[in-house]
Scaffold this active site. Structure first.
Site, PDB file in Angstrom:
ATOM      1  N   ARG A 281     -44.860 -79.998 -53.606  1.00  0.00           N
ATOM      2  CA  ARG A 281     -43.463 -80.090 -53.140  1.00  0.00           C
ATOM      3  C   ARG A 281     -43.390 -81.040 -51.934  1.00  0.00           C
ATOM      4  NH1 ARG A 281     -40.714 -78.495 -48.009  1.00  0.00           N
ATOM      5  NH2 ARG A 281     -38.565 -78.086 -48.536  1.00  0.00           N
ATOM      6  N   VAL A 282     -42.416 -81.914 -51.932  1.00  0.00           N
ATOM      7  CA  VAL A 282     -42.173 -82.796 -50.792  1.00  0.00           C
ATOM      8  C   VAL A 282     -40.831 -82.416 -50.192  1.00  0.00           C
ATOM      9  CG1 VAL A 282     -41.769 -85.183 -50.068  1.00  0.00           C
ATOM     10  CG2 VAL A 282     -43.544 -84.679 -51.766  1.00  0.00           C
TER      11      VAL A 282
ATOM     12  N   THR B 245     -40.482 -76.563 -38.155  1.00  0.00           N
ATOM     13  CA  THR B 245     -40.900 -77.947 -38.340  1.00  0.00           C
ATOM     14  C   THR B 245     -40.883 -78.470 -36.940  1.00  0.00           C
ATOM     15  OG1 THR B 245     -40.116 -78.387 -40.604  1.00  0.00           O
ATOM     16  CG2 THR B 245     -39.872 -80.180 -39.061  1.00  0.00           C
TER      17      THR B 245
ATOM     18  N   ASP C  13     -37.853 -82.694 -46.839  1.00  0.00           N
ATOM     19  CA  ASP C  13     -37.017 -83.770 -46.281  1.00  0.00           C
ATOM     20  C   ASP C  13     -37.706 -84.515 -45.147  1.00  0.00           C
ATOM     21  OD1 ASP C  13     -36.831 -81.272 -44.857  1.00  0.00           O
ATOM     22  OD2 ASP C  13     -35.250 -82.167 -43.635  1.00  0.00           O
TER      23      ASP C  13
ATOM     24  N   GLY D 100     -35.167 -77.987 -46.544  1.00  0.00           N
ATOM     25  CA  GLY D 100     -35.326 -79.406 -46.840  1.00  0.00           C
ATOM     26  C   GLY D 100     -34.591 -79.891 -48.068  1.00  0.00           C
TER      27      GLY D 100
ATOM     28  N   THR E 276     -34.375 -80.324 -39.155  1.00  0.00           N
ATOM     29  CA  THR E 276     -35.153 -79.146 -39.547  1.00  0.00           C
ATOM     30  C   THR E 276     -34.236 -78.215 -40.324  1.00  0.00           C
ATOM     31  OG1 THR E 276     -36.207 -77.117 -38.715  1.00  0.00           O
ATOM     32  CG2 THR E 276     -34.693 -78.221 -37.214  1.00  0.00           C
ATOM     33  N   GLY E 277     -34.784 -77.509 -41.282  1.00  0.00           N
ATOM     34  CA  GLY E 277     -33.982 -76.592 -42.074  1.00  0.00           C
ATOM     35  C   GLY E 277     -34.429 -76.633 -43.523  1.00  0.00           C
TER      36      GLY E 277
HETATM   37  N1  ASP Z   1     -37.300 -79.082 -43.350  1.00  0.00           N
HETATM   38  C1  ASP Z   1     -38.588 -78.500 -43.594  1.00  0.00           C
HETATM   39  C2  ASP Z   1     -38.884 -78.571 -45.069  1.00  0.00           C
HETATM   40  O1  ASP Z   1     -38.031 -78.228 -45.861  1.00  0.00           O
HETATM   41  C3  ASP Z   1     -38.695 -77.088 -43.150  1.00  0.00           C
HETATM   42  C4  ASP Z   1     -38.017 -76.750 -41.848  1.00  0.00           C
HETATM   43  O2  ASP Z   1     -37.566 -77.602 -41.124  1.00  0.00           O
HETATM   44  O3  ASP Z   1     -37.925 -75.579 -41.510  1.00  0.00           O
HETATM   45  O4  ASP Z   1     -39.975 -78.934 -45.408  1.00  0.00           O
END
Ligand code: ASP
Length: 292
Positions: free
Chosen positions: A185-186, A157, A188, A210, A207-208
């Site tokens: 899908r939505v 992200t 974070d 979500g 990021t991570g």
């Molecule tokens: N946070 C993002 C999501 O879940 C993905 C990511 O940051 O890797 O959409």
């Protein structure tokens, strides 16, 4: 006030690739984003304009999971999420599961500037963005992941947090979300308080995984730990990320304070990240790597 900028190009859930070409591309993408945002801040521009410039550079760069190189959902389409929040005014704008827009962060900015709503999703978001003057994304704008030489983003992200000369804070985040996600899908990233947050004390971009950031209200939790818990930025970021890992998630965040140095925190093996501080750009990829 000393202007300052931090960016991320996503957290990795596995150790980052050692491929020199790939790592060079990530570093270049981070420097381009820092350069774009710093140009705005050096010219006396606002934190909001700086985070849009930095994120738009990464959306166009084609190496991170956002904009051009966004990953595909289960239907083979790109459904993109983005948000921006202006800490000085407590205003926010976001688009969720939007298709056919070149720069989702600019669409999010248009929602903020319009002011009637905070989040627009799907078809309505795309129609609004085009009517607001955002560029459409023709099919050939997107990176063709079938092409052999193409760099495959996994689950990253992009995001930016900035402080301008007036001490105003802003955060922006943009993503293709999770590879193979269900259409609709939505994540974070477009949700103020989950993946993106800014107030007068901190600006945060996460990021991570979500779903875990949404379930823990990660970005807002971090801000509350600073405002009401009296924690310093690093401790607040670690505590917010601990809630994410407690739920089985991983990831990271970048945090800009109203005064002082940004914190880049991760609960993952790595995160493409960088800062522009005192006129100097520095970046890092692996978790144990210092900014250089
Ligand atoms: N946070 C993002 C999501 O879940 C993905 C990511 O940051 O890797 O959409």
């Amino acid at each position: 006030m000393q202007p300052c900028l931090a960016v991320h190009g996503g957290a990795f859930s596995r150790p980052a690739s050692t491929d020199p070409a790939l790592r060079a591309a990530w570093r270049h993408g981070l420097h381009e984003a820092l350069r774009a945002g710093a140009t705005v801040l050096e010219g006396g521009g606002s934190a909001c304009d700086a985070v849009v410039a930095a994120v738009a550079a990464m959306e166009a760069g084609g190496v991170f999971n956002a904009g051009r190189a966004a990953v595909m959902a289960a239907d083979g389409e790109r459904h993109l999420d983005a948000a921006i929040m202006d800490g000085a005014r407590s205003t926010a704008g976001a688009v969720a599961a939007v298709r056919g827009i070149r720069h989702p962060v600019r669409a999010a900015r248009a929602v903020l500037d319009d002011g009637r709503h905070v989040i627009l999703a799907g078809e309505g978001a795309a129609r609004f963005a085009l009517a607001a003057g955002c560029d459409a994304a023709p099919a050939d704008w997107f990176v063709d992941f079938e092409a052999p030489e193409v760099i495959q983003p996994a689950r990253d992200t992009v995001g930016a947090v900035a402080r301008d000369v007036q001490g105003r804070l802003a955060a922006a985040t943009s993503t293709g979300g999770l590879r193979g996600k269900l259409p609709g899908r939505v994540g974070d990233s477009p949700l103020p308080g989950a993946g993106t947050w800014a107030d007068t004390r901190v600006a945060v971009s996460c990021t991570g995984l979500g779903e875990c950031f949404i379930r823990t209200g990660a970005a807002h939790r971090l801000a509350c730990l600073v405002e009401f818990g009296g924690l310093d930025l690093a401790a607040a970021a670690a505590a917010a990320l601990r809630r994410v890992t407690d739920l089985g998630g991983d990831g990271g965040c970048i945090v800009m304070p109203a005064t002082g140095t940004p914190v880049l925190a991760l609960a993952a093996p790595g995160m493409a990240r960088g800062t522009w501080e005192g006129g100097v750009r520095r970046v890092a990829i692996d978790g144990d790597e210092s900014l250089a």
